[in-house]
Design a protein around this motif. Structure first.
Motif, PDB file in Angstrom:
ATOM      1  N   THR A   1       0.822  -1.205   0.000  1.00  0.00           N
ATOM      2  CA  THR A   1       0.000   0.000   0.000  1.00  0.00           C
ATOM      3  C   THR A   1       0.861   1.261   0.000  1.00  0.00           C
ATOM      4  O   THR A   1       0.532   2.253  -0.642  1.00  0.00           O
ATOM      5  N   ILE A   2       1.989   1.204   0.722  1.00  0.00           N
ATOM      6  CA  ILE A   2       2.849   2.379   0.814  1.00  0.00           C
ATOM      7  C   ILE A   2       3.386   2.731  -0.575  1.00  0.00           C
ATOM      8  O   ILE A   2       3.873   1.862  -1.279  1.00  0.00           O
ATOM      9  N   PRO A   3       3.273   4.000  -1.010  1.00  0.00           N
ATOM     10  CA  PRO A   3       3.908   4.377  -2.270  1.00  0.00           C
ATOM     11  C   PRO A   3       5.422   4.223  -2.096  1.00  0.00           C
ATOM     12  O   PRO A   3       6.048   5.016  -1.402  1.00  0.00           O
ATOM     13  N   SER A   4       5.981   3.162  -2.701  1.00  0.00           N
ATOM     14  CA  SER A   4       7.358   2.778  -2.396  1.00  0.00           C
ATOM     15  C   SER A   4       8.337   3.920  -2.613  1.00  0.00           C
ATOM     16  O   SER A   4       9.271   4.117  -1.841  1.00  0.00           O
ATOM     17  N   LEU A   5       8.090   4.708  -3.661  1.00  0.00           N
ATOM     18  CA  LEU A   5       9.051   5.766  -3.981  1.00  0.00           C
ATOM     19  C   LEU A   5       9.229   6.724  -2.805  1.00  0.00           C
ATOM     20  O   LEU A   5      10.339   7.187  -2.537  1.00  0.00           O
TER      21      LEU A   5
ATOM     22  N   ALA B   1      -2.324  -1.025 -26.468  1.00  0.00           N
ATOM     23  CA  ALA B   1      -2.519  -0.947 -25.020  1.00  0.00           C
ATOM     24  C   ALA B   1      -1.313  -1.524 -24.290  1.00  0.00           C
ATOM     25  O   ALA B   1      -0.891  -1.003 -23.259  1.00  0.00           O
ATOM     26  N   MET B   2      -0.729  -2.605 -24.836  1.00  0.00           N
ATOM     27  CA  MET B   2       0.444  -3.210 -24.194  1.00  0.00           C
ATOM     28  C   MET B   2       1.611  -2.238 -24.166  1.00  0.00           C
ATOM     29  O   MET B   2       2.264  -2.060 -23.140  1.00  0.00           O
ATOM     30  N   VAL B   3       1.873  -1.612 -25.308  1.00  0.00           N
ATOM     31  CA  VAL B   3       2.992  -0.672 -25.369  1.00  0.00           C
ATOM     32  C   VAL B   3       2.750   0.482 -24.397  1.00  0.00           C
ATOM     33  O   VAL B   3       3.644   0.878 -23.638  1.00  0.00           O
ATOM     34  N   LEU B   4       1.509   1.005 -24.385  1.00  0.00           N
ATOM     35  CA  LEU B   4       1.195   2.123 -23.490  1.00  0.00           C
ATOM     36  C   LEU B   4       1.367   1.718 -22.034  1.00  0.00           C
ATOM     37  O   LEU B   4       1.892   2.476 -21.221  1.00  0.00           O
ATOM     38  N   ALA B   5       0.932   0.502 -21.697  1.00  0.00           N
ATOM     39  CA  ALA B   5       0.983   0.071 -20.301  1.00  0.00           C
ATOM     40  C   ALA B   5       2.416  -0.222 -19.867  1.00  0.00           C
ATOM     41  O   ALA B   5       2.771  -0.021 -18.711  1.00  0.00           O
ATOM     42  N   ALA B   6       3.241  -0.702 -20.797  1.00  0.00           N
ATOM     43  CA  ALA B   6       4.574  -1.158 -20.414  1.00  0.00           C
ATOM     44  C   ALA B   6       5.542   0.000 -20.185  1.00  0.00           C
ATOM     45  O   ALA B   6       6.449  -0.097 -19.368  1.00  0.00           O
ATOM     46  N   ILE B   7       5.352   1.092 -20.901  1.00  0.00           N
ATOM     47  CA  ILE B   7       6.312   2.199 -20.814  1.00  0.00           C
ATOM     48  C   ILE B   7       5.906   3.133 -19.676  1.00  0.00           C
ATOM     49  O   ILE B   7       4.786   3.617 -19.643  1.00  0.00           O
ATOM     50  N   PRO B   8       6.806   3.372 -18.734  1.00  0.00           N
ATOM     51  CA  PRO B   8       6.429   4.143 -17.545  1.00  0.00           C
ATOM     52  C   PRO B   8       6.137   5.613 -17.844  1.00  0.00           C
ATOM     53  O   PRO B   8       6.547   6.138 -18.871  1.00  0.00           O
ATOM     54  N   TYR B   9       5.407   6.228 -16.893  1.00  0.00           N
ATOM     55  CA  TYR B   9       4.986   7.637 -17.029  1.00  0.00           C
ATOM     56  C   TYR B   9       6.129   8.534 -17.468  1.00  0.00           C
ATOM     57  O   TYR B   9       5.982   9.384 -18.330  1.00  0.00           O
ATOM     58  N   TYR B  10       7.270   8.381 -16.766  1.00  0.00           N
ATOM     59  CA  TYR B  10       8.280   9.427 -16.949  1.00  0.00           C
ATOM     60  C   TYR B  10       8.886   9.441 -18.339  1.00  0.00           C
ATOM     61  O   TYR B  10       9.273  10.498 -18.829  1.00  0.00           O
ATOM     62  N   LEU B  11       8.943   8.253 -18.979  1.00  0.00           N
ATOM     63  CA  LEU B  11       9.463   8.262 -20.344  1.00  0.00           C
ATOM     64  C   LEU B  11       8.482   8.952 -21.290  1.00  0.00           C
ATOM     65  O   LEU B  11       8.880   9.720 -22.171  1.00  0.00           O
ATOM     66  N   LYS B  12       7.179   8.705 -21.074  1.00  0.00           N
ATOM     67  CA  LYS B  12       6.181   9.393 -21.903  1.00  0.00           C
ATOM     68  C   LYS B  12       6.228  10.885 -21.642  1.00  0.00           C
ATOM     69  O   LYS B  12       6.077  11.698 -22.555  1.00  0.00           O
ATOM     70  N   ALA B  13       6.448  11.249 -20.375  1.00  0.00           N
ATOM     71  CA  ALA B  13       6.516  12.663 -20.025  1.00  0.00           C
ATOM     72  C   ALA B  13       7.635  13.347 -20.814  1.00  0.00           C
ATOM     73  O   ALA B  13       7.448  14.449 -21.347  1.00  0.00           O
ATOM     74  N   LEU B  14       8.802  12.687 -20.916  1.00  0.00           N
ATOM     75  CA  LEU B  14       9.920  13.282 -21.651  1.00  0.00           C
ATOM     76  C   LEU B  14       9.556  13.496 -23.121  1.00  0.00           C
ATOM     77  O   LEU B  14       9.830  14.556 -23.696  1.00  0.00           O
TER      78      LEU B  14
ATOM     79  N   LEU C   1      -2.752   2.101  -6.469  1.00  0.00           N
ATOM     80  CA  LEU C   1      -2.689   3.514  -6.067  1.00  0.00           C
ATOM     81  C   LEU C   1      -1.286   3.948  -5.657  1.00  0.00           C
ATOM     82  O   LEU C   1      -0.826   5.025  -6.029  1.00  0.00           O
ATOM     83  N   GLY C   2      -0.595   3.097  -4.895  1.00  0.00           N
ATOM     84  CA  GLY C   2       0.755   3.436  -4.470  1.00  0.00           C
ATOM     85  C   GLY C   2       1.676   3.687  -5.655  1.00  0.00           C
ATOM     86  O   GLY C   2       2.454   4.642  -5.665  1.00  0.00           O
ATOM     87  N   HIS C   3       1.559   2.836  -6.688  1.00  0.00           N
ATOM     88  CA  HIS C   3       2.400   2.995  -7.876  1.00  0.00           C
ATOM     89  C   HIS C   3       2.025   4.261  -8.640  1.00  0.00           C
ATOM     90  O   HIS C   3       2.885   4.951  -9.180  1.00  0.00           O
ATOM     91  N   ILE C   4       0.723   4.539  -8.688  1.00  0.00           N
ATOM     92  CA  ILE C   4       0.270   5.735  -9.404  1.00  0.00           C
ATOM     93  C   ILE C   4       0.896   6.970  -8.757  1.00  0.00           C
ATOM     94  O   ILE C   4       1.421   7.850  -9.442  1.00  0.00           O
ATOM     95  N   VAL C   5       0.862   7.011  -7.429  1.00  0.00           N
ATOM     96  CA  VAL C   5       1.419   8.163  -6.721  1.00  0.00           C
ATOM     97  C   VAL C   5       2.933   8.238  -6.934  1.00  0.00           C
ATOM     98  O   VAL C   5       3.486   9.304  -7.210  1.00  0.00           O
ATOM     99  N   SER C   6       3.622   7.088  -6.848  1.00  0.00           N
ATOM    100  CA  SER C   6       5.070   7.083  -7.070  1.00  0.00           C
ATOM    101  C   SER C   6       5.408   7.654  -8.438  1.00  0.00           C
ATOM    102  O   SER C   6       6.319   8.462  -8.591  1.00  0.00           O
ATOM    103  N   GLY C   7       4.655   7.221  -9.464  1.00  0.00           N
ATOM    104  CA  GLY C   7       4.917   7.703 -10.815  1.00  0.00           C
ATOM    105  C   GLY C   7       4.630   9.182 -10.950  1.00  0.00           C
ATOM    106  O   GLY C   7       5.356   9.913 -11.625  1.00  0.00           O
ATOM    107  N   ALA C   8       3.567   9.639 -10.268  1.00  0.00           N
ATOM    108  CA  ALA C   8       3.180  11.035 -10.394  1.00  0.00           C
ATOM    109  C   ALA C   8       4.238  11.967  -9.813  1.00  0.00           C
ATOM    110  O   ALA C   8       4.434  13.082 -10.308  1.00  0.00           O
TER     111      ALA C   8
END
Lengths: 304, 336
Positions: A137-141, B148-161, B267-274
């Motif tokens: 649950t913890i946002p690992s980053l 959809a696979m390509v979009l899902a596999a490539i992380p946010y930050y690379l798309k951001a660049l 959710l945790g991953h979404i926040v980390s990526g954001a």
């Protein structure tokens, strides 16, 4: 093991979608093949490339600054006069090593925990499961940032181990779930009756059957490890003396490569990372299909 | 079965545990890290003594607040007490602002960005995924799977660049960084203000959306295919129900449930990526403030951001977990 496979196959064939499954029994595992090819190509590039280009291009001020791609510098140079192609080729293997260490440590821990808790259950199971839920649950980053900010990471190995702190929960949960299902199987009962110890059953009888899941979990963890480490590096929290793709992106971004139009500096690591992530994603998808026949059925059903 | 008191109690306990573990990590890590960051922090403040007035008083306040002379357990108890009041001390880089003030300034931006992108990508992805699995869909939709696979596999930050380069540099449609300008924007809910927010948020939102939609679509497609193979679906078709009704009420409605669980896990991953996306776009949310804090060794702000992020995610996950039994009454929360 053959008995189990036959049992599973029989189960699959008698399921509602069984007709479909039999019709396309020879599944071509496209994702796995493409994924292995993509990652394999990068590994070859990373191993052979540095031998071809040498290390001269890594020298700060070794060439003119910000030169666009030319015959002498196929991918141009950066703002400190390093050859982008040389740096890129030297960066591939260290980036992969970070992922392998982080993913390997996470998968080893996860497999051991998942196997023991799934098989023995009891209070240890409750503790480990709760710990895994918390870690997921913890946002690992966020936590990785705190650790890296205080423990300034100086080597790729140290950073990989820090990243591994969050790569064990998924393997733990996946292996635990499979162990729970396997432990009810006849061959486990048989082993129990023949007087094998609990630990021996877990590692000698159950572990071989879990290999596809462990492999799928490992590739996923490698992917997650590289994802997190590049993220940390973009935040400026990584080793600075080893060439890695993450360091390259961070340096290019902070030197304004994007807004100054130095596409030859930021685009190559972006493309290599994108290919790497895509390859790992496809491999873990392909392994999932092997590990879980139900998924295979889904895929066939989805593309009639 | 729905919500049993036991289930609610266990979920609440997990919620408290998550926050307590994070808080404890935040307490332990600095104290066991090499190089005594507390001394570094005080040292930094002393270095700034020339510029900052009352620096001696600040240091005294710090020593008092952190209770650096107290035994470790007392420091820990006081630390937890401070957390309950959301008291993280002063920012080092932006003295005399409190760390919490800096986080609070960024929080609306981050929550706005994440709520918008998560809800939109979830809805879009679920509909797209369901259509990709539906045999009556046009062939074009079903051929979107590799996309959809390509979009899902490539992380946010690379798309951001990539987005940043084309939209902000090559075509100059959107800004490459926002904070400077955003400070000058008029306050309040004027039309101009809303326009500015959209102007600065489009690219960060797009880079998150592109990744998430692919992931939700793939997950939904898998679940939908399973659902479509069920007997009750065949019966619904045999009864002659309208295909749209079968698709939405018999197919999607059942296939969407596991996706809600995935949302809680993701959710945790979404926040980390954001966090990284905010940094790349200089988007004025907590992620960007975290980056600024890292570059200036502003430990109180780093800890405040981390803590608030974890509390926010844990709260959102708790809400999803408590709503879930209402969505899916089949779920039994008996101990497995």
């Amino acid at each position: 093991m053959a008995g189990l496979a036959e049992q599973v196959l029989t189960q699959v064939r008698t399921l509602p979608g069984g007709r479909l499954a039999r019709r396309t029994a020879r599944v071509r595992n496209g994702p796995l093949v493409v994924g292995v090819l993509l990652v394999g190509a990068l590994v070859v590039l990373g191993l052979a490339g540095p031998l071809v280009v040498g290390t001269a291009g890594l020298q700060l001020g070794g060439a003119e600054f910000r030169v666009p791609p030319s015959a002498a510098h196929p991918l141009g140079t950066d703002t400190t006069g390093r050859d982008v192609l040389t740096f890129l080729l030297h960066a591939i293997i260290p980036s992969l090593v970070i992922g392998l260490i982080a993913g390997g440590a996470g998968t080893l821990t996860g497999t051991a925990l998942g196997l023991l808790t799934g098989y023995l259950r009891g209070p240890v199971d409750t503790v480990v499961r709760t710990a895994a839920d918390i870690a997921m649950t913890i946002p690992s980053l966020a936590v990785l940032v705190v650790i890296s900010a205080f423990v300034r990471t100086t080597s790729i190995e140290l950073m990989a181990l820090i990243v591994a702190l969050f790569s064990w929960p998924y393997p733990t949960r996946a292996i635990r779930a499979q162990t729970l299902a396997l432990r009810e199987q006849v061959f486990v009962q048989l082993a129990k009756l023949s007087g094998r110890s609990e630990v021996a059953i877990a590692f000698l009888e159950l572990l071989p059957n879990l290999l596809p899941y462990i492999m799928a979990g490992f590739v996923g963890a490698v992917n997650g490890g590289i994802l997190a480490s590049v993220g940390l590096q973009l935040l400026g929290l990584g080793p600075r003396h080893v060439p890695t793709l993450g360091l390259m992106l961070e340096e290019a971004f902070n030197a304004g490569a994007l807004i100054r139009g130095l596409w030859w500096w930021w685009a190559p690591p972006t493309v290599v990372l994108a290919v790497l992530f895509l390859g790992l994603f496809l491999i873990s998808m392909g392994l999932d299909e092997i590990a879980n026949p139900r998924l295979r059925r889904q895929r066939i059903g989805g593309a009639p | 079965m729905g919500l049993t008191p036991g289930y609610i109690a266990r979920r609440l306990l997990l919620y408290v545990l998550i926050i307590w573990v994070t808080a404890s990590l935040n307490f332990i890590i600095p104290r066991f890290a090499p190089g005594d960051p507390m001394a570094t922090m005080i040292g930094r403040m002393e270095q700034q003594g020339a510029r900052v007035e009352n620096s001696a008083a600040i240091i005294a306040e710090y020593r008092r607040m952190f209770g650096l002379d107290d035994p470790l357990w007392l420091q820990y108890v006081k630390y937890l007490g401070n957390l309950l009041r959301l008291e993280f001390g002063y920012s080092i880089a932006n003295f005399p602002a409190r760390a919490m003030t800096i986080v609070a300034r960024g929080l609306p931006w981050t929550i706005g960005l994440l709520t918008f992108t998560t809800v939109l990508s979830f809805v879009l992805g679920v509909v797209l995924g369901a259509l990709m699995a539906w045999p009556r869909s046009p062939g074009v939709v079903r051929r979107l799977v590799p996309v959809a696979m390509v979009l899902a596999a490539i992380p946010y930050y690379l798309k951001a660049l990539i987005l940043l380069y084309f939209f902000a540099f090559t075509w100059a449609i959107f800004p490459s960084f926002g904070t400077e300008q955003i400070g000058r924007v008029a306050r309040g809910f004027t039309l101009e203000r809303i326009g500015e927010v959209i102007y600065y948020s489009t690219l960060p939102a797009l880079s998150i959306l592109l990744s998430s939609v692919g992931g939700w679509a793939l997950g939904m497609r898998g679940m939908m295919v399973t659902t479509l193979g069920q007997d009750y679906l065949m019966l619904a078709e045999a009864k002659g129900l309208h295909p749209a009704r079968v698709f939405v009420w018999y197919g999607m409605r059942n296939a969407i449930l596991p996706q809600v669980t995935s949302l809680a896990i993701a959710l945790g991953h979404i926040v980390s990526g954001a966090v990284i996306v905010e940094l790349l776009f200089s988007y004025p949310g907590v992620g960007y403030r975290l980056y600024q804090a890292i570059t200036s060794n502003d430990y109180p702000v780093i800890q405040a951001v981390t803590f608030i992020l974890v509390v926010s995610v844990a709260t959102a996950v708790l809400l999803i977990d408590l709503l879930y039994p209402r969505l899916d009454p089949r779920i039994s929360y008996a101990r497995r």
